[in-house]
Design an enzyme around this catalytic site. Structure first.
Site, mmCIF file in Angstrom:
data_model
loop_
_atom_site.group_PDB
_atom_site.id
_atom_site.type_symbol
_atom_site.label_atom_id
_atom_site.label_comp_id
_atom_site.label_asym_id
_atom_site.label_seq_id
_atom_site.Cartn_x
_atom_site.Cartn_y
_atom_site.Cartn_z
ATOM 1 N N ASP A 1 -3.752 1.193 12.762
ATOM 2 C CA ASP A 1 -4.187 2.132 13.786
ATOM 3 C C ASP A 1 -3.756 3.535 13.411
ATOM 4 O O ASP A 1 -2.858 3.720 12.568
ATOM 5 C CB ASP A 1 -3.635 1.739 15.156
ATOM 6 C CG ASP A 1 -2.109 1.714 15.185
ATOM 7 O OD1 ASP A 1 -1.518 1.063 14.300
ATOM 8 O OD2 ASP A 1 -1.511 2.339 16.089
ATOM 9 N N GLU B 1 0.767 0.422 16.414
ATOM 10 C CA GLU B 1 2.057 1.050 16.120
ATOM 11 C C GLU B 1 2.176 2.419 16.782
ATOM 12 O O GLU B 1 3.250 2.807 17.231
ATOM 13 C CB GLU B 1 2.232 1.184 14.603
ATOM 14 C CG GLU B 1 3.643 1.501 14.157
ATOM 15 C CD GLU B 1 3.949 2.999 14.104
ATOM 16 O OE1 GLU B 1 5.132 3.357 14.014
ATOM 17 O OE2 GLU B 1 2.995 3.809 14.165
#
Length: 467
Positions: A88, A152
């Site tokens: 991400d 994250e």
């Protein structure tokens, strides 16, 4: 052992590795609204499945954990080493000049694009390290697992899901920091606060204010709407502020109201001094305007007094501190929304080992309460520390020194990674010391040679720890 073979393998796969990084970086994988079966939306789902398909194509055994996390195993032996990376990204943001955020390009030895440095480039470097060991036929007695997460940047709920069903490996590193070894991650207080006041229609007035994209990003732009202030006053004040702060101001008129945009420079909130905070810059600007005195303007002035423009050490909030091992506390005022009746804001503080809830959280809460602002946090994240003289850390440093010729060692950082809550987890790579890859900012890049040497280092670590 195997240094020559590893170097030859990675060098011969340079373009293939870059192509794979670009494949992942073309996917906008910032967190998106939940869709059934896609916990973080379409983008992270697409990136995860592209990476898993890539890994499976290289002969690794893959597992998809409900589209939260995907893993690639080098073999079916006993667990020894986990490599924790994420797919991400933070929002693209504005101010890109070299390329569009999700159109990666190579220029002057650098690969530009969102995710090239944080963390898709390092994730692929780790995958190629595993490829090198596998395809060179280097014998291992234990397994290495590449773990690829998708949340994250927004709280790491993905990795919580993973560890709810899997055990932590004896050793873990995340290629989501820099070399050499980051064995200390500061604690964190992502502060959320609100305030309210009696609405006033008296002119001149601030109609609205909005800045920030995420708590952990220093905002590069901020926007405000004012009413009852002449353009000449706005531009004269802007000229003075720009000279003082380096923040640029732009203006537009709509329905009799003036729209103001402050343009600074974004940065990761763990390194707030690397940016030019447009939020605090615009707040400072507004305090120079002849706005009517009211609850709104009084509160904003007091709030700016606690987190003034250019201050990143928490001094005015009463929490300036530091220690020899982990360095100084940092604080970034990162999000703020204001209307006629109240405000909602956030800051991001990275706290050294000497910090705790008594000397940080309670102090900030009290000082905000003194100006009529309510801090809603009840807890903060404690710092993370792994012994710098352990066999694991010494092995990482030895591989780093072997391939770079640079001295290894241990460092502290303000950024938090997946390993923060792991017993034996550190950040390791994938940028060399002194490289400012504009992580979380516009024109993010990875130095290509650093990605290549990272893959070599990671391969050597796999051999040294899993043989």
């Amino acid at each position: 052992m195997y240094k020559k073979e590893i170097e030859q393998y990675i060098d011969s796969h340079r373009q293939e590795m870059l192509d794979d990084i670009c494949t992942l970086c073309r996917i906008n994988s910032e967190k998106m609204p939940y869709v059934e079966g896609k916990p973080y939306g379409e983008g992270p789902f697409a990136a995860l499945n592209a990476a898993l398909e890539m890994a499976e194509g290289y002969g690794f055994s893959i597992t998809n954990y409900d589209n939260y996390v995907g893993t690639a195993d080098l073999n079916d032996k006993e667990a020894q080493l986990d490599i924790l990376a994420h797919l991400d990204v933070v929002p693209a943001g504005e101010g890109w000049t070299v390329t569009e955020p999700f159109e990666p390009v190579e220029k002057d030895g650098k690969l530009y694009g969102r995710g090239t440095a944080d963390d898709k480039g390092p994730a692929v470097a780790a995958m190629y390290a595993m490829r090198a060991v596998k395809e060179l036929g280097i014998p291992l007695s234990k397994n290495v697992r590449l773990i690829m997460g998708t949340d994250e940047e927004c709280g790491s709920s993905d990795i919580e899901h993973y560890y709810s069903v899997e055990k932590e490996a004896p050793m873990t590193f995340s290629p989501d920091g820099e070399f050499p070894v980051v064995n200390i991650e500061k604690g964190r207080l992502p502060g959320h606060f609100t305030a309210g006041w009696e609405k006033s229609e008296q002119l001149p007035r601030l109609v609205s204010f909005k800045a920030g994209v995420k708590t952990n990003v220093v905002p590069g732009k901020a926007h405000a709407v004012v009413e009852g202030v002449e353009l000449e006053v706005l531009t004269a004040t802007a000229a003075q502020m720009e000279q003082e702060t380096g923040i640029h101001f732009e203006f537009g008129e709509e329905s009799g109201k003036m729209h103001i945009t402050a343009v600074g420079e974004g940065a990761h909130a763990s390194l707030p001094y690397d940016g030019k905070n447009a939020l605090t810059g615009l707040l400072s600007y507004l305090t120079r305007l002849p706005l009517a005195e009211c609850g709104q303007t009084k509160t904003l002035k007091k709030l700016l007094g606690l987190m003034p423009h250019g201050e990143t050490d928490g001094k005015s909030l009463g929490v300036k501190m530091g220690d020899e091992l982990s360095g100084d506390l940092t604080l970034a005022f990162s999000m703020l929304t204001v209307n006629g009746e109240g405000l909602d804001g956030e800051f991001d503080s990275r706290c050294p080992i000497c910090a705790n809830e008594d000397n940080v959280l309670k102090v900030i809460r009290e000082n905000m309460a003194n100006i009529g602002v309510t801090l809603h946090n009840e807890t903060m994240t404690a710092p993370h520390h792994v012994d710098g003289d352990s066999h694991f850390v010494r092995t990482l440093n030895a591989a780093y020194e072997l391939y770079t010729g640079l001295k290894g060692g241990c460092e502290s950082m303000g950024g938090g990674t997946y390993v923060h809550d792991l017993k034996n987890g550190v950040a390791f790579g994938a940028a060399l010391p002194g490289t400012d890859n504009r992580m979380h900012g516009a024109d993010e890049f990875a130095v290509i040679d650093e990605l290549m040497v990272s893959a070599k280092i990671f391969a050597q670590v796999i051999v040294d720890l899993c043989s």
